[in-house]
Design a protein around this motif. Structure first.
Motif, PDB file in Angstrom:
ATOM      1  N   ASP A  78       0.814  -1.220   0.000  1.00 27.35           N
ATOM      2  CA  ASP A  78       0.000   0.000   0.000  1.00 27.35           C
ATOM      3  C   ASP A  78       0.847   1.271   0.000  1.00 27.35           C
ATOM      4  N   LEU A  79       2.034   1.217  -0.546  1.00 28.94           N
ATOM      5  CA  LEU A  79       2.917   2.377  -0.553  1.00 28.94           C
ATOM      6  C   LEU A  79       2.338   3.532  -1.371  1.00 28.94           C
ATOM      7  N   GLU A  80       2.732   4.746  -1.004  1.00 27.43           N
ATOM      8  CA  GLU A  80       2.482   5.918  -1.828  1.00 27.43           C
ATOM      9  C   GLU A  80       3.718   6.131  -2.698  1.00 27.43           C
ATOM     10  N   ILE A  81       3.532   6.058  -4.014  1.00 20.79           N
ATOM     11  CA  ILE A  81       4.656   6.085  -4.945  1.00 20.79           C
ATOM     12  C   ILE A  81       4.478   7.242  -5.917  1.00 20.79           C
ATOM     13  N   LEU A  82       5.555   7.966  -6.154  1.00 20.36           N
ATOM     14  CA  LEU A  82       5.596   8.960  -7.229  1.00 20.36           C
ATOM     15  C   LEU A  82       6.346   8.359  -8.402  1.00 20.36           C
ATOM     16  N   ARG A 150       5.960  14.613  -0.290  1.00 21.29           N
ATOM     17  CA  ARG A 150       6.702  13.451   0.198  1.00 21.29           C
ATOM     18  C   ARG A 150       5.931  12.206  -0.193  1.00 21.29           C
ATOM     19  N   TRP A 151       6.665  11.189  -0.612  1.00 23.38           N
ATOM     20  CA  TRP A 151       6.083   9.909  -0.971  1.00 23.38           C
ATOM     21  C   TRP A 151       6.917   8.820  -0.309  1.00 23.38           C
ATOM     22  N   ASP A 152       6.341   7.626  -0.148  1.00 22.81           N
ATOM     23  CA  ASP A 152       7.122   6.520   0.412  1.00 22.81           C
ATOM     24  C   ASP A 152       8.287   6.175  -0.512  1.00 22.81           C
ATOM     25  N   LEU A 195      15.653  11.878  -3.749  1.00 27.44           N
ATOM     26  CA  LEU A 195      16.093  11.343  -2.460  1.00 27.44           C
ATOM     27  C   LEU A 195      15.494  12.135  -1.305  1.00 27.44           C
ATOM     28  N   GLN A 196      15.354  13.435  -1.488  1.00 27.07           N
ATOM     29  CA  GLN A 196      14.784  14.270  -0.439  1.00 27.07           C
ATOM     30  C   GLN A 196      13.275  14.089  -0.324  1.00 27.07           C
ATOM     31  N   ALA A 197      12.632  13.670  -1.419  1.00 26.06           N
ATOM     32  CA  ALA A 197      11.175  13.520  -1.408  1.00 26.06           C
ATOM     33  C   ALA A 197      10.730  12.134  -0.972  1.00 26.06           C
TER      34      ALA A 197
END
Length: 239
Positions: A78-82, A150-152, A195-197
């Protein structure tokens, strides 16, 4: 090219020629939006079909496939992915079908139009709608969007300038895609903001022999037969 007299085909929107002499057209045909490369008249049109047999096979590969493992879905579906380099959205739809909530980002306007059309059609299809509802389509530059949230996990699949882009695409489709989108020459600059997000990790898809993005060695690598996924761990995310 004049509009077709076939009532199933809508009026064509020609996009004009660029400095290379390349020209493209968007056209409604049989309820879907298609893109044609007018400078390649022997090539067929491109459209996005998230209900294709190819995509169903990819989804059937489950969370053990390299794409899902690289993004950390093996244990957390269930990750939040960009997906910051959306392309034709096939990876994004696969990830959403496996349980993720995906923000799908595309900066090239005509490709974004194709994605919006595919998303609309998928939402209207009872078999695809539950997956499409887990996808948010955004238009814009990844460099501008990454600092906003921010995303996982963040996924980068930039075009590699010295090899074919999206090697799973048929050859003619890949060529039109390259003609339209060009090379992602700013790709190296996406790694640090990604990497920061990312709360947990960034996964970068690369051709097998391509150098690391921005020359930065990944913490984990997943290798396939045609491509690899370089993974940069940013949080408490086990490989």
């Amino acid at each position: 090219m004049p509009p077709s007299s076939d009532p199933a085909i809508g009026a064509e929107q020609t996009l004009g020629s660029d400095a290379r002499g390349f020209s493209f057209a968007l056209q409604e045909n049989q309820g879907r939006l298609e893109l044609r490369a007018l400078h390649r008249p022997d090539y067929g049109a491109i459209w996005i079909d998230w209900g294709s047999a190819e995509l169903r096979r990819r989804i059937a590969g489950g969370r053990k496939q390299l794409l899902a493992r690289a993004l950390g879905m093996a244990k957390r579906p269930d990750l939040e992915i960009l997906d910051a380099t959306g392309g034709l959205g096939r990876d994004a739809f696969t990830l959403a079908a496996l349980g993720a909530r995906v923000t799908l980002l595309e900066r090239q306007p005509q490709i974004a139009e194709l994605l919006a059309d595919a998303h609309r059609r998928a939402l209207a299809d009872p078999a695809l709608a539950p997956v499409a509802a887990r996808i948010e389509l955004r238009r814009g530059q990844a460099a501008a969007v990454l600092p906003e949230g921010r995303w996982d996990s963040v996924y980068l699949d930039p075009m590699y300038p010295h090899a074919g882009h999206k090697t799973a695409l048929p050859q003619k489709e890949m060529q039109i895609f390259r003609d339209l989108a060009g090379a992602d020459e700013d790709a190296d600059g996406l790694l640090q903001p990604a990497l920061q997000a990312a709360r947990l990790r960034v996964a970068v898809k690369r051709p097998l022999k391509a150098p690391w993005l921005a020359g930065r060695k990944p913490g984990v690598e997943f290798r396939g037969t045609q491509a690899r996924f370089d993974v940069y761990i940013t949080g408490s995310s086990a490989p």
